[in-house]
Design a protein around this motif. Sequence first.
Motif, PDB file in Angstrom:
ATOM      1  N   MET A   1       0.824  -1.202   0.000  1.00  0.00           N
ATOM      2  CA  MET A   1       0.000   0.000   0.000  1.00  0.00           C
ATOM      3  C   MET A   1       0.861   1.257   0.000  1.00  0.00           C
ATOM      4  SD  MET A   1      -1.338   2.604   1.753  1.00  0.00           S
ATOM      5  CE  MET A   1      -2.241   3.667   0.677  1.00  0.00           C
ATOM      6  N   GLY A   2       1.914   1.251   0.817  1.00  0.00           N
ATOM      7  CA  GLY A   2       2.751   2.437   0.898  1.00  0.00           C
ATOM      8  C   GLY A   2       3.942   2.182   1.791  1.00  0.00           C
ATOM      9  N   ALA A   3       4.810   3.200   1.871  1.00  0.00           N
ATOM     10  CA  ALA A   3       6.008   3.072   2.687  1.00  0.00           C
ATOM     11  C   ALA A   3       6.184   4.298   3.571  1.00  0.00           C
ATOM     12  CB  ALA A   3       7.231   2.913   1.791  1.00  0.00           C
ATOM     13  N   ILE A   4       6.712   4.046   4.759  1.00  0.00           N
ATOM     14  CA  ILE A   4       7.041   5.121   5.700  1.00  0.00           C
ATOM     15  C   ILE A   4       8.556   5.178   5.811  1.00  0.00           C
ATOM     16  CG2 ILE A   4       6.963   5.752   8.146  1.00  0.00           C
ATOM     17  CD1 ILE A   4       4.293   4.454   8.347  1.00  0.00           C
ATOM     18  N   LEU A   5       9.119   6.372   5.801  1.00  0.00           N
ATOM     19  CA  LEU A   5      10.566   6.501   5.950  1.00  0.00           C
ATOM     20  C   LEU A   5      10.886   7.075   7.318  1.00  0.00           C
ATOM     21  CD1 LEU A   5      11.428   8.049   2.454  1.00  0.00           C
ATOM     22  CD2 LEU A   5      11.593   5.659   3.167  1.00  0.00           C
ATOM     23  N   VAL A   6      11.783   6.412   8.039  1.00  0.00           N
ATOM     24  CA  VAL A   6      12.188   6.897   9.362  1.00  0.00           C
ATOM     25  C   VAL A   6      13.557   7.558   9.251  1.00  0.00           C
ATOM     26  CG1 VAL A   6      12.632   6.268  11.771  1.00  0.00           C
ATOM     27  CG2 VAL A   6      10.919   5.000  10.453  1.00  0.00           C
ATOM     28  N   THR A   7      13.681   8.762   9.812  1.00  0.00           N
ATOM     29  CA  THR A   7      14.981   9.428   9.849  1.00  0.00           C
ATOM     30  C   THR A   7      15.197   9.987  11.250  1.00  0.00           C
ATOM     31  OG1 THR A   7      14.160  11.646   9.358  1.00  0.00           O
ATOM     32  CG2 THR A   7      14.688  10.270   7.475  1.00  0.00           C
TER      33      THR A   7
ATOM     34  N   PHE B   1      11.150   3.569  -4.102  1.00  0.00           N
ATOM     35  CA  PHE B   1       9.715   3.295  -3.982  1.00  0.00           C
ATOM     36  C   PHE B   1       8.951   3.836  -5.185  1.00  0.00           C
ATOM     37  CE2 PHE B   1      10.747   2.667   0.596  1.00  0.00           C
ATOM     38  CZ  PHE B   1      10.301   1.354   0.663  1.00  0.00           C
ATOM     39  N   LYS B   2       9.420   4.952  -5.726  1.00  0.00           N
ATOM     40  CA  LYS B   2       8.794   5.495  -6.931  1.00  0.00           C
ATOM     41  C   LYS B   2       8.928   4.507  -8.084  1.00  0.00           C
ATOM     42  CE  LYS B   2       8.607  10.422  -7.162  1.00  0.00           C
ATOM     43  NZ  LYS B   2       9.556  11.520  -7.102  1.00  0.00           N
ATOM     44  N   THR B   3      10.122   3.967  -8.256  1.00  0.00           N
ATOM     45  CA  THR B   3      10.374   3.039  -9.348  1.00  0.00           C
ATOM     46  C   THR B   3       9.436   1.838  -9.290  1.00  0.00           C
ATOM     47  OG1 THR B   3      12.678   3.628  -9.029  1.00  0.00           O
ATOM     48  CG2 THR B   3      12.247   1.847 -10.572  1.00  0.00           C
ATOM     49  N   VAL B   4       9.161   1.369  -8.072  1.00  0.00           N
ATOM     50  CA  VAL B   4       8.293   0.195  -7.954  1.00  0.00           C
ATOM     51  C   VAL B   4       6.830   0.587  -7.695  1.00  0.00           C
ATOM     52  CG1 VAL B   4      10.134  -1.389  -7.284  1.00  0.00           C
ATOM     53  CG2 VAL B   4       8.948  -0.096  -5.514  1.00  0.00           C
ATOM     54  N   ASN B   5       6.522   1.875  -7.906  1.00  0.00           N
ATOM     55  CA  ASN B   5       5.131   2.353  -7.811  1.00  0.00           C
ATOM     56  C   ASN B   5       4.499   2.209  -6.437  1.00  0.00           C
ATOM     57  OD1 ASN B   5       4.409   3.498 -10.241  1.00  0.00           O
ATOM     58  ND2 ASN B   5       4.350   1.466 -11.210  1.00  0.00           N
ATOM     59  N   VAL B   6       5.305   2.423  -5.400  1.00  0.00           N
ATOM     60  CA  VAL B   6       4.764   2.369  -4.042  1.00  0.00           C
ATOM     61  C   VAL B   6       4.736   3.797  -3.497  1.00  0.00           C
ATOM     62  CG1 VAL B   6       5.187   1.545  -1.690  1.00  0.00           C
ATOM     63  CG2 VAL B   6       5.606   0.032  -3.632  1.00  0.00           C
ATOM     64  N   PRO B   7       3.561   4.291  -3.101  1.00  0.00           N
ATOM     65  CA  PRO B   7       3.524   5.659  -2.590  1.00  0.00           C
ATOM     66  C   PRO B   7       4.278   5.796  -1.268  1.00  0.00           C
ATOM     67  CG  PRO B   7       1.299   4.691  -2.631  1.00  0.00           C
ATOM     68  CD  PRO B   7       2.240   3.652  -3.155  1.00  0.00           C
ATOM     69  N   VAL B   8       5.050   6.865  -1.143  1.00  0.00           N
ATOM     70  CA  VAL B   8       5.677   7.154   0.149  1.00  0.00           C
ATOM     71  C   VAL B   8       4.633   7.883   0.991  1.00  0.00           C
ATOM     72  CG1 VAL B   8       7.507   8.428   1.319  1.00  0.00           C
ATOM     73  CG2 VAL B   8       7.997   7.239  -0.824  1.00  0.00           C
ATOM     74  N   LEU B   9       4.195   7.240   2.081  1.00  0.00           N
ATOM     75  CA  LEU B   9       3.139   7.826   2.905  1.00  0.00           C
ATOM     76  C   LEU B   9       3.650   9.049   3.643  1.00  0.00           C
ATOM     77  CD1 LEU B   9       1.671   4.528   4.351  1.00  0.00           C
ATOM     78  CD2 LEU B   9       0.709   5.933   2.534  1.00  0.00           C
ATOM     79  N   GLY B  10       4.941   9.034   3.974  1.00  0.00           N
ATOM     80  CA  GLY B  10       5.510  10.178   4.653  1.00  0.00           C
ATOM     81  C   GLY B  10       6.747   9.817   5.444  1.00  0.00           C
ATOM     82  N   VAL B  11       7.258  10.854   6.115  1.00  0.00           N
ATOM     83  CA  VAL B  11       8.502  10.711   6.868  1.00  0.00           C
ATOM     84  C   VAL B  11       8.204  10.819   8.363  1.00  0.00           C
ATOM     85  CG1 VAL B  11      10.736  11.812   7.305  1.00  0.00           C
ATOM     86  CG2 VAL B  11       9.828  11.718   4.986  1.00  0.00           C
ATOM     87  N   VAL B  12       8.876   9.976   9.137  1.00  0.00           N
ATOM     88  CA  VAL B  12       8.799  10.073  10.598  1.00  0.00           C
ATOM     89  C   VAL B  12      10.156  10.509  11.105  1.00  0.00           C
ATOM     90  CG1 VAL B  12       8.418   8.833  12.751  1.00  0.00           C
ATOM     91  CG2 VAL B  12       7.188   8.150  10.692  1.00  0.00           C
TER      92      VAL B  12
END
Length: 377
Positions: A232-238, A255-266
């Motif tokens: 469904m999507g991915a979350i990035l932790v920094t 994630f863009k290349t594999v068509n997965v929406p980045v839900l956002g950054v934490v």
Amino acid sequence: MSTVSQESVLQALRGIQDPDLGKDIVTLGFVKDMTIQGGDVAFRIELTTPACPVKEQFRSEAEALVSRVPGVSSVKVKMDAQVAASNPLLQTNAIPGVKNVIAVSSGKGGVGKSTVSVNLAVALAQSGASVGILDADVYGPNIPMMLGLRGKPEGRDGKIVPFRTPDGLVAMSMGFMVDEDKPLILRGPMIHSAIRQFLFEVAWGQLDYLIVDLPPGTGDAQLSLSQSCHLMGAILVTTPQDVSVHDVRKAVNMFKTVNVPVLGVVENMAGLYLSGKVIGTADRIELKVADTPVSIEVASDGSFESVIDIFGSGGAQKITELFDVPMLGSIPLDPAVRVGGDAGRPVTMTDPESGIAKSFRELAGEMARRVSTLNLS
Ligand SMILES: Nc1ncnc2c1ncn2[C@@H]1O[C@H](COP(=O)(O)OP(=O)(O)O)[C@@H](O)[C@H]1O
Ligand SMILES: [Mg+2]
């Protein structure tokens, strides 16, 4: 005595707008099972996630609006949720019963990916959602430690039975399958088959969200996961100290290349959370963190609460601007997080009223609303 009409109640409820979907809750079909007996009105509001951040606001608005309808003497509102599935038409690589698979990823290790995965999952489960957690960190699986789970999973009807935590989370980890002290050395094809096995051969049951804790970076596990199932999507932790634009760019692009929406950054370890109560009277507290002066406002009841920036702030904000991805939440540095993780009892579980648990709940709410919005748009 004249009965209240259903239309007049619905008309009143049209005054409540869903901020994300941009329509009122009647038009969206959220109002269900209305019964009217004389002046007694009861109905259900079915949201798209139980973790909805505006749930309580909706409830009180609904009560207030309907109680003002002429003839209404009592209002009973039941808040409910039906989580939408991501891309329900896509049958090929969907995991049966699992509505949304969400990856938690990071550029580097040690930024708190597993910590965020676990506490996010607990917070979602506490809101009433059915949640699973899959530890796909093939290089350092530590979800079993963080959830205090021991032993080997059992098989039943040809499937692996996942563990169930006291909060009702279902969990599966690479760590259950190997010796804790032996390092895992897996090559690409082995990682791929292990991830496929965990996705499709585990009896996950019915889940609203399956949170997948990935190894750091953009390697085999990330690719395998996105190829094996519908993500469904991915979350990035920094963290503020290594907000490395380079790492994040790599992750966002992958994630863009594999068509997965980045839900956002934490942003994790974002400042130090301080709270307490002044004995006696004071308007503010002046203190020094190392050599940096900090001033904290004291409330009229003597309590104070503040997050002190240690590593500087604004890094995650910069990332969201640069890559046009939302900021989902900010988790302060708090020793209770590490203690809870080491003891196998996440802080969201042991101290749900704490400020840190609140941060994880807010994160869960933001993520859930983003998932709903994307699924319904
Ligand atoms: N917000 C936080 N406050 C305090 N300690 C934290 C926080 N987030 C993570 N930690 C600690 O930092 C260490 C690394 O976190 P972990 O979740 O294992 O990172 P990763 O999975 O990214 O490698 C752990 O000891 C964890 O308990
Ligand atoms: Mg980890």
